[in-house]
Design a protein around this motif. Structure first.
Motif, mmCIF file in Angstrom:
data_model
loop_
_atom_site.group_PDB
_atom_site.id
_atom_site.type_symbol
_atom_site.label_atom_id
_atom_site.label_comp_id
_atom_site.label_asym_id
_atom_site.label_seq_id
_atom_site.Cartn_x
_atom_site.Cartn_y
_atom_site.Cartn_z
ATOM 1 N N ALA A 444 101.094 47.031 80.770
ATOM 2 C CA ALA A 444 101.312 48.479 80.783
ATOM 3 C C ALA A 444 100.349 49.220 79.878
ATOM 4 O O ALA A 444 100.254 50.455 79.948
ATOM 5 C CB ALA A 444 102.750 48.785 80.375
ATOM 6 N N ARG A 445 99.612 48.502 79.037
ATOM 7 C CA ARG A 445 98.735 49.168 78.075
ATOM 8 C C ARG A 445 97.587 49.924 78.746
ATOM 9 O O ARG A 445 96.933 50.763 78.128
ATOM 10 C CB ARG A 445 98.180 48.137 77.087
ATOM 11 N N TYR A 446 97.329 49.644 80.025
ATOM 12 C CA TYR A 446 96.209 50.309 80.710
ATOM 13 C C TYR A 446 96.635 51.517 81.536
ATOM 14 O O TYR A 446 95.795 52.137 82.197
ATOM 15 C CB TYR A 446 95.494 49.293 81.608
ATOM 16 N N ARG A 447 97.879 51.878 81.484
ATOM 17 C CA ARG A 447 98.347 53.004 82.289
ATOM 18 C C ARG A 447 97.621 54.286 81.923
ATOM 19 O O ARG A 447 97.394 54.576 80.749
ATOM 20 C CB ARG A 447 99.854 53.188 82.104
ATOM 21 N N GLY A 448 97.310 55.038 82.993
ATOM 22 C CA GLY A 448 96.619 56.305 82.775
ATOM 23 C C GLY A 448 95.201 56.146 82.292
ATOM 24 O O GLY A 448 94.583 57.107 81.817
ATOM 25 N N GLY A 449 94.653 54.931 82.385
ATOM 26 C CA GLY A 449 93.284 54.687 81.934
ATOM 27 C C GLY A 449 93.169 54.372 80.459
ATOM 28 O O GLY A 449 92.047 54.242 79.948
ATOM 29 N N ALA A 450 94.295 54.236 79.755
ATOM 30 C CA ALA A 450 94.242 53.889 78.338
ATOM 31 C C ALA A 450 93.575 52.525 78.156
ATOM 32 O O ALA A 450 93.728 51.624 78.981
ATOM 33 C CB ALA A 450 95.653 53.857 77.763
ATOM 34 N N HIS A 451 92.816 52.387 77.071
ATOM 35 C CA HIS A 451 92.125 51.156 76.723
ATOM 36 C C HIS A 451 91.073 50.754 77.753
ATOM 37 O O HIS A 451 90.661 49.589 77.804
ATOM 38 C CB HIS A 451 93.120 50.003 76.518
ATOM 39 N N LEU A 452 90.629 51.702 78.562
ATOM 40 C CA LEU A 452 89.526 51.461 79.482
ATOM 41 C C LEU A 452 88.331 52.292 79.053
ATOM 42 O O LEU A 452 88.487 53.406 78.538
ATOM 43 C CB LEU A 452 89.927 51.817 80.917
ATOM 44 N N PRO A 453 87.113 51.777 79.271
ATOM 45 C CA PRO A 453 85.934 52.482 78.758
ATOM 46 C C PRO A 453 85.520 53.699 79.572
ATOM 47 O O PRO A 453 84.757 54.533 79.089
ATOM 48 C CB PRO A 453 84.840 51.410 78.813
ATOM 49 N N ALA A 454 85.997 53.815 80.797
ATOM 50 C CA ALA A 454 85.504 54.873 81.677
ATOM 51 C C ALA A 454 86.559 55.942 81.903
ATOM 52 O O ALA A 454 87.752 55.674 81.926
ATOM 53 C CB ALA A 454 85.072 54.291 83.022
ATOM 54 N N THR A 455 86.093 57.171 82.073
ATOM 55 C CA THR A 455 86.964 58.244 82.542
ATOM 56 C C THR A 455 86.893 58.256 84.062
ATOM 57 O O THR A 455 86.372 57.334 84.679
ATOM 58 C CB THR A 455 86.509 59.588 81.967
ATOM 59 N N GLY A 456 87.410 59.304 84.674
ATOM 60 C CA GLY A 456 87.378 59.381 86.125
ATOM 61 C C GLY A 456 85.965 59.405 86.669
ATOM 62 O O GLY A 456 84.990 59.710 85.960
ATOM 63 N N ILE A 457 85.845 59.091 87.954
ATOM 64 C CA ILE A 457 84.541 59.063 88.616
ATOM 65 C C ILE A 457 83.985 60.484 88.714
ATOM 66 O O ILE A 457 84.660 61.403 89.195
ATOM 67 C CB ILE A 457 84.680 58.433 90.007
ATOM 68 N N SER A 458 82.772 60.658 88.234
ATOM 69 C CA SER A 458 82.158 61.998 88.264
ATOM 70 C C SER A 458 81.815 62.373 89.698
ATOM 71 O O SER A 458 81.419 61.531 90.513
ATOM 72 C CB SER A 458 80.900 62.026 87.401
ATOM 73 N N ASP A 459 81.977 63.658 90.009
ATOM 74 C CA ASP A 459 81.723 64.171 91.353
ATOM 75 C C ASP A 459 80.587 65.173 91.288
ATOM 76 O O ASP A 459 80.749 66.291 90.794
ATOM 77 C CB ASP A 459 82.997 64.837 91.886
ATOM 78 N N PRO A 460 79.391 64.808 91.762
ATOM 79 C CA PRO A 460 78.240 65.707 91.661
ATOM 80 C C PRO A 460 78.374 66.970 92.493
ATOM 81 O O PRO A 460 77.606 67.924 92.298
ATOM 82 C CB PRO A 460 77.066 64.842 92.156
ATOM 83 N N THR A 461 79.351 67.004 93.408
ATOM 84 C CA THR A 461 79.514 68.223 94.229
ATOM 85 C C THR A 461 80.346 69.274 93.506
ATOM 86 O O THR A 461 80.445 70.403 93.974
ATOM 87 C CB THR A 461 80.202 67.887 95.557
#
Length: 466
Positions: A444-461
Motif C-alpha cells: 500500500a505504500r505506493y498508493r497515489g504514486g507515493a515513493h515513486l520517482p515519477a509524477t504523471g505523464i506529461s502531455d505536450p498538447t
C-alpha cells in the motif's frame, strides 16, 4: 465463531496429488483438457458455497526419481499439464461468486507481463482472483527457462521480494483511482497526468511502466503463498494475506503458523492479517462404514511410485531389499526428497508402505456428515487453521459428496455462509475489510504514486498557464 475458508484443490492435469486415483470408475480427471470439465466444476462449487478453486502449477517435470521423468510421465503426474490461468475466464463466465487462486512463479517470467495478465483476470472476474506466489523448486523448471540448474532457494525468495515490489508499484501506484474519466465530449478516456511510469531499477528487474491495465477492483489480487521454510516465513510475513502450508504433523503446522504470525508483526502488520489454509482430506458418506469402505476403495488405486516421484526421491527404495534398514541403504541427508525426514531405523518395506497410504494425511476426516463436521471444527478451533484446500480423490464426486453431505451440517453450525454477498470481492469475502490491501501492508505504500520517482505523464498538447 470462526468461519471456514473453503477451497477445492485443483490442477490442470490428470494426476495432481492423489496418484493412481485417476483410474477410479467414473473419475473425470482425463477430461482436464475439455472446457466443460472446468465449467461443470465451477458451477458445482458455486452451488455448494465454496470460496474458491485453488489452482496449483509447476513449470517442469519430476525427473529426480530414478534420474528420469519416465515415472512421472507414466503416472500422469502433473504432466501433461496446462496453464492454470487459462481456465479461469471459462469458469468465471459461468459463475458470479466463485474465487480463483492461481499459482504462478516469480523466478522465470518477467513481472510486467504477469502484472498485466492477472489485472486482466481481476477485471474479467470483477475482483475474484488471488495469486499463489511460488518460486519453483524443480530442477527441470530451471532448465526450461535457460538455467543450468535450480536457482538457490534463498536467492529465489530474494528475487520474489523484488518481483513483488515491482508489482505493487504497477498495481497500486501507476494509476490514480480517478485516472479514467471517460469524457465523451472532450474525447478524453484517461487523464495522462494521473498515470505514471514506475522507473523501477533494481538488482533483478528494470521496469519503466506504466501499468497497461487500468485499476481493477482489487488492484492487487489476494496474495497467497505456499511455504514453511525460514526464507519463506519472512517473505510471507511481509507479503502474504493467505498462507497455504502444511507438514507431516499438526505440531509442525502450528509452529509454522506461529512463526509466520510473528514475521507479519515484525513487518509492521498485525498477527491476524494472515489467514492459514492447509490441504485436507475428507471422505464422507451417509454412514461411517460406507465412508471407510470408500477410503479402502480409493486405497486400492493409490500408487506408491507416483508418490515417490512426486517427492523427488533421489534414491529408489523399490530396487532395495524390503528388510534392509534405511540407515544402511539411503543417502545420508536423512530426508525423503522434498517432503519429510525418515526414521533411519525403519526398513525399506516399512518406508514404502507409507507412500500412497491415504490415511497418513495429517488432516483427514473419514465418517458420516456429523463426524466430518466435528473434525473440521476441531481443525478450526484446536489446530488453529482458517480454511482448507479440499483434496480430491475423485472428480467431481469428492466435491459433490462434501456439498451434499457436509455443507448443510457446517452451515447449520455457523461454520459456512448460507449465501454469497452479491457485492464482495475475494478479499472482502476472506477478510471483511474492503476490496483493497490494508494500509499497513507493504504494497500500500505506493498508493497515489507515493515513493515513486515519477509524477504523471506529461502531455505536450496541454499548455501550462502563463
Amino acid at each position: 465463531m470462526k468461519r471456514l475458508i473453503l477451497n477445492l484443490f485443483e490442477m490442470n492435469c490428470v494426476s495432481h496429488i492423489t496418484h493412481g486415483l485417476w483410474r477410479l470408475p467414473d473419475n473425470n480427471r482425463e477430461r482436464f483438457n475439455d472446457i466443460e470439465y472446468w465449467t461443470e466444476l465451477a458451477q458445482l462449487l458455486e452451488e455448494g458455497g465454496f470460496d474458491a478453486v485453488f489452482l496449483a502449477d509447476v513449470v517442469g517435470t519430476y525427473d529426480t526419481f530414478r534420474g528420469s521423468a519416465a515415472t512421472a510421465i507414466r503416472q500422469g503426474l502433473q504432466i501433461p499439464n496446462n496453464d492454470p490461468a487459462s481456465v479461469v475466464p471459462a469458469m468465471a463466465a459461468v459463475t458470479k461468486h466463485l474465487g480463483f487462486g492461481i499459482t504462478f512463479s516469480t523466478t522465470y517470467e518477467p513481472p510486467f507481463a504477469w502484472a498485466r495478465r492477472i489485472s486482466t483476470l481481476d477485471h474479467l472476474t470483477k475482483g475474484r482472483v488471488g495469486w499463489n506466489i511460488v518460486t519453483s523448486y524443480l530442477p527441470n523448471a530451471a532448465r526450461n527457462f535457460g538455467h543450468e540448474g535450480e536457482v538457490d532457494h534463498d536467492t529465489r525468495f530474494a528475487i520474489a521480494d523484488e518481483y513483488l515490489d515491482v508489482l505493487y508499484k504497477l498495481w497500486e501506484g501507476s494509476w490514480d483511482d480517478d485516472a479514467v474519466v471517460a469524457d465523451r465530449e472532450g474525447n478524453v478516456f484517461a487523464d495522462p497526468g494521473k498515470i505514471r511510469p514506475i522507473h523501477h531499477n533494481g538488482k533483478w528487474f528494470s521496469v519503466e511502466g506504466p501499468h497497461l491495465p487500468s485499476p481493477s477492483r482489487q488492484r492487487t489480487p489476494v496474495l497467497f503463498t505456499a511455504t514453511a521454510s525460514a526464507a519463506g516465513t519472512a517473505f510471507a510475513g511481509k507479503h502474504a494475506e493467505v498462507v497455504f502450508t502444511g507438514g507431516p504433523t499438526v505440531d509442525g503446522l502450528q509452529r509454522t503458523i506461529a512463526g509466520i504470525r510473528e514475521a507479519a508483526v515484525a513487518a509492521g502488520r498485525e498477527a491476524d492479517d494472515v489467514r492459514f489454509i492447509t490441504m485436507a482430506g475428507v471422505v464422507v458418506a451417509p454412514t461411517e462404514a460406507e465412508a471407510r469402505a470408500k477410503l479402502a476403495r480409493y486405497q486400492e488405486f493409490a500408487n506408491a511410485e507416483g508418490y515417490l516421484a512426486h517427492a523427488s526421491l533421489p534414491w529408489d527404495p523399490t530396487a532395495l531389499p524390503p528388510s534392509a534398514l534405511l540407515k544402511d541403504v539411503a543417502n545420508g541427508s536423512g530426508r525423503v526428497g522434498r517432503f519429510r525426514t525418515f526414521d533411519p531405523e525403519q526398513t525399506v518395506g516399512e518406508f514404502l508402505a507409507g507412500f500412497g497410504d491415504l490415511s497418513r494425511q495429517p488432516l483427514l476426516a473419514v465418517g458420516d456428515p456429523e463426524q466430518v463436521a466435528d473434525e473440521i471444527e476441531r481443525w478450526l478451533d484446536e489446530v488453529g487453521i482458517d480454511g482448507i484446500n479440499l483434496l480430491q480423490y475423485h472428480s467431481h464426486d469428492t466435491a459433490r459428496d462434501f456439498i451434499e453431505l457436509v455443507v448443510p451440517v457446517l452451515r447449520a453450525r455457523g461454520r459456512l455462509r448460507t449465501e454469497y454477498d452479491e457485492r464482495e470481492t475475494l478479499r472482502e469475502r476472506i477478510f471483511g475489510a474492503g476490496d483493497r490491501l490494508p494500509e499497513r501492508h507493504f504494497g500500500a505504500r505506493y498508493r497515489g504514486g507515493a515513493h515513486l520517482p515519477a509524477t504523471g505523464i506529461s502531455d505536450p498538447t496541454v499548455k501550462e498557464d502563463a
